[in-house]
Design an enzyme around this catalytic site. Structure first.
Site, PDB file in Angstrom:
ATOM      1  N   SER A  32     -10.503  15.817  24.991  1.00  0.00           N
ATOM      2  CA  SER A  32     -10.008  14.626  25.669  1.00  0.00           C
ATOM      3  C   SER A  32     -11.001  13.476  25.621  1.00  0.00           C
ATOM      4  O   SER A  32     -11.271  12.928  24.568  1.00  0.00           O
ATOM      5  CB  SER A  32      -9.633  14.972  27.114  1.00  0.00           C
ATOM      6  OG  SER A  32      -8.594  15.900  27.145  1.00  0.00           O
ATOM      7  N   LYS A  37      -7.063  17.194  21.373  1.00  0.00           N
ATOM      8  CA  LYS A  37      -6.038  16.836  22.362  1.00  0.00           C
ATOM      9  C   LYS A  37      -5.827  15.329  22.299  1.00  0.00           C
ATOM     10  O   LYS A  37      -6.654  14.565  22.752  1.00  0.00           O
ATOM     11  CB  LYS A  37      -6.484  17.287  23.743  1.00  0.00           C
ATOM     12  CG  LYS A  37      -5.342  17.351  24.758  1.00  0.00           C
ATOM     13  CD  LYS A  37      -5.073  16.045  25.414  1.00  0.00           C
ATOM     14  CE  LYS A  37      -3.968  16.183  26.441  1.00  0.00           C
ATOM     15  NZ  LYS A  37      -3.679  14.886  27.073  1.00  0.00           N
ATOM     16  N   GLN A  47      -0.505  11.347  29.014  1.00  0.00           N
ATOM     17  CA  GLN A  47       0.466  11.686  30.046  1.00  0.00           C
ATOM     18  C   GLN A  47       0.488  10.632  31.158  1.00  0.00           C
ATOM     19  O   GLN A  47      -0.506   9.937  31.372  1.00  0.00           O
ATOM     20  CB  GLN A  47       0.159  13.053  30.677  1.00  0.00           C
ATOM     21  CG  GLN A  47       0.521  14.246  29.814  1.00  0.00           C
ATOM     22  CD  GLN A  47      -0.390  14.402  28.626  1.00  0.00           C
ATOM     23  OE1 GLN A  47      -1.599  14.231  28.723  1.00  0.00           O
ATOM     24  NE2 GLN A  47       0.182  14.714  27.483  1.00  0.00           N
TER      25      GLN A  47
END
Length: 483
Positions: A307, A332, A336
């Site tokens: 991330s 990743k 979201q």
């Protein structure tokens, strides 16, 4: 990443075992509409995006269960199940639902420290997968690795559970044990015992290495990390630092405003730090206001770097001239957003709405970022803990013996082989270890010998002299600084 409520802040989303908060990314988007805000508990045809027939199908199923199921069912349980079912149909591990209790617990952790095992997980193909153990956490000390699959906790299987339900099984009070049944690629199922503890909240550690090479380790990107990083960087620069190693190995992510603030000093003004792309292919870039650095920079990465860590690594590699050293990152690359006002009851949905891209437009999702200087750590860095189910003896064979031999070799003993057969040289190596540690010299590995061996290996792993990736990064800095 996910967007928290109405604050228009995007988070790089993961759940930590122990319910630690996710990583955060800033992004301005159009605020979604809300049925709850319009006060429509029962929307008319079309208002919810459902046809009359579709709405009737859902409500009829609900009523059939209420009226006919063999036992009474809690209404809220049915509603939560329906929501989870729809989100599950998306087959996206980062789109999840939290009921009011779970959402409240999660928010509490966002604002404070927590207790647990200290690892970050996602739900992939119905299985709980470790993204990364937090450095210094009980999970890391117990030997949990990125990509481990957690099958069960204290005998309770995690199959069929939502991510938040699984996390609730794994988390627990300080001092309690979590017996994790682990599936690790290329190995039989193993059991790892983790003693839950307070998870360390200090996130920045700095030191000056030989040759005036500075090192800053970032364990997470949380609220005060950027300020701590800025202070550490200034101290090192004031001491005459000739180059910098930034360590984000096993860093699961954190607040993106911190990532931006920490990346900017290394990127000249106008250079892109990160891009986001919506469902229509529209892209938006976050641009640096920094000045760049004249000294060389290396970033340590591994497959537990996820991330926000990947955003920093990608930005410094592509726009800051830094070299990435170590192993490929986790991978990743989705964004979201949390919808926490729509339901009006404290529950929320975290849903994937965008991709994030590196400055050059690379989408690293499920691929990770490859290092410029690939370096594998010694084999004993990734060895599985011994099962301790039985005493290991001469002429035995299997994964436990193989792991034993790798450990012995890692601490300087010579088992003669590492293929999993307990031969006479392995006996001699075990006896030598027992003798050095004042244990009964039997040449057999009982629970006490196994425990002591694992403690010794953990100590060796924590020693900088055995860190091949750090050595390679320092070597790069020294050679570049001399040019």
């Amino acid at each position: 990443m996910f967007l928290k409520g109405r604050n228009l802040v995007v988070f790089i989303a993961f759940l930590l075992l122990g319910m630690f908060a996710s990583s955060i990314l800033t992004l301005t988007i159009v605020q979604p509409s809300s049925l709850a805000e319009r006060g429509q508990a029962n929307p008319p045809d079309g208002a919810s995006g459902l046809s009359a027939a579709e709405w009737n199908k859902l409500s009829t199923t609900f009523k059939l269960i209420q009226d006919n199921y063999v036992s009474e069912v809690d209404k809220s349980k049915l509603i939560d199940g329906a929501v989870n079912g729809m989100l599950g149909a998306l087959d996206d591990p980062y789109t999840t639902y939290m009921d009011p209790k779970e959402a409240s617990q999660f928010q509490d952790v966002l604002n404070s420290s927590f207790q647990g095992i200290g690892a970050e997980v996602s739900l992939e193909e119905g299985r709980v997968k470790v993204v990364s153990p937090i450095k210094g956490s009980p999970a890391e000390k117990a030997g949990i690795l990125a990509n481990d699959i957690i099958l069960a906790v204290n005998g309770e299987k995690l199959d069929g559970l939502t991510l938040t339900e699984a996390v609730a099984k794994i988390r627990g009070p300080k001092g309690s044990q979590a017996k994790l049944q682990i599936n690790r690629p290329g190995m039989d199922t193993i059991e790892v015992i983790v003693v839950r503890d307070d998870i360390p909240v200090e996130t920045v550690y700095s030191e000056m290495l030989e040759g005036q090479v500075g090192k800053i380790e970032i364990r997470e990107f949380v609220q005060h990390t950027a300020q701590k990083f800025k202070e550490a960087l200034k101290q090192l620069e004031d001491q005459g630092m000739k180059g910098l190693v930034i360590d984000v190995r096993n860093n699961p992510g954190g607040l993106f405003p911190a990532v931006i603030e920490m990346s900017e000093p290394f990127l000249a003004s106008g250079k892109t730090i990160v891009q986001v792309e919506d469902r229509n292919g529209e892209k938006q870039a976050t641009v640096s206001k920094g000045t760049g650095k004249k000294y060389p920079v290396a970033v340590l990465i591994n497959n537990g770097s996820a991330s926000a860590s990947e955003i920093m690594a990608g930005a410094l590699q592509e726009m800051g001239g830094a070299k990435l050293v170590g192993e490929k990152t986790y991978g990743k690359g989705t964004v979201q957003i949390t919808f926490d006002k729509e339901f009006g009851d404290g529950s929320n949905i975290k849903m994937t709405i965008m991709k994030w891209l590196t400055p050059n437009g690379n989408w690293i999702h499920k691929k990770g970022i490859a290092p410029d200087i690939p370096v594998e750590q010694p084999a004993y860095f990734k060895v599985a803990p011994l099962s301790k189910k039985t005493t290991l003896k001469q002429d035995m064979a299997g994964d436990d013996v193989k792991n034993l031999q790798i450990m012995l070799e890692g601490i300087g003993q010579t088992p003669g082989r590492t293929d999993g057969y307990f031969n006479d040289k392995t006996v001699i190596a075990v006896k030598a270890f027992q003798r050095l540690n004042n244990l009964p010299v039997t040449g057999e590995v009982d629970e006490k010998t196994a425990q002591k061996l694992e403690e010794t290996v953990a100590k060796e792993i924590r020693s900088a002299k055995n860190d091949l990736q750090l050595k390679a990064a320092v070597q790069y800095i020294q050679s570049s600084a001399g040019k």
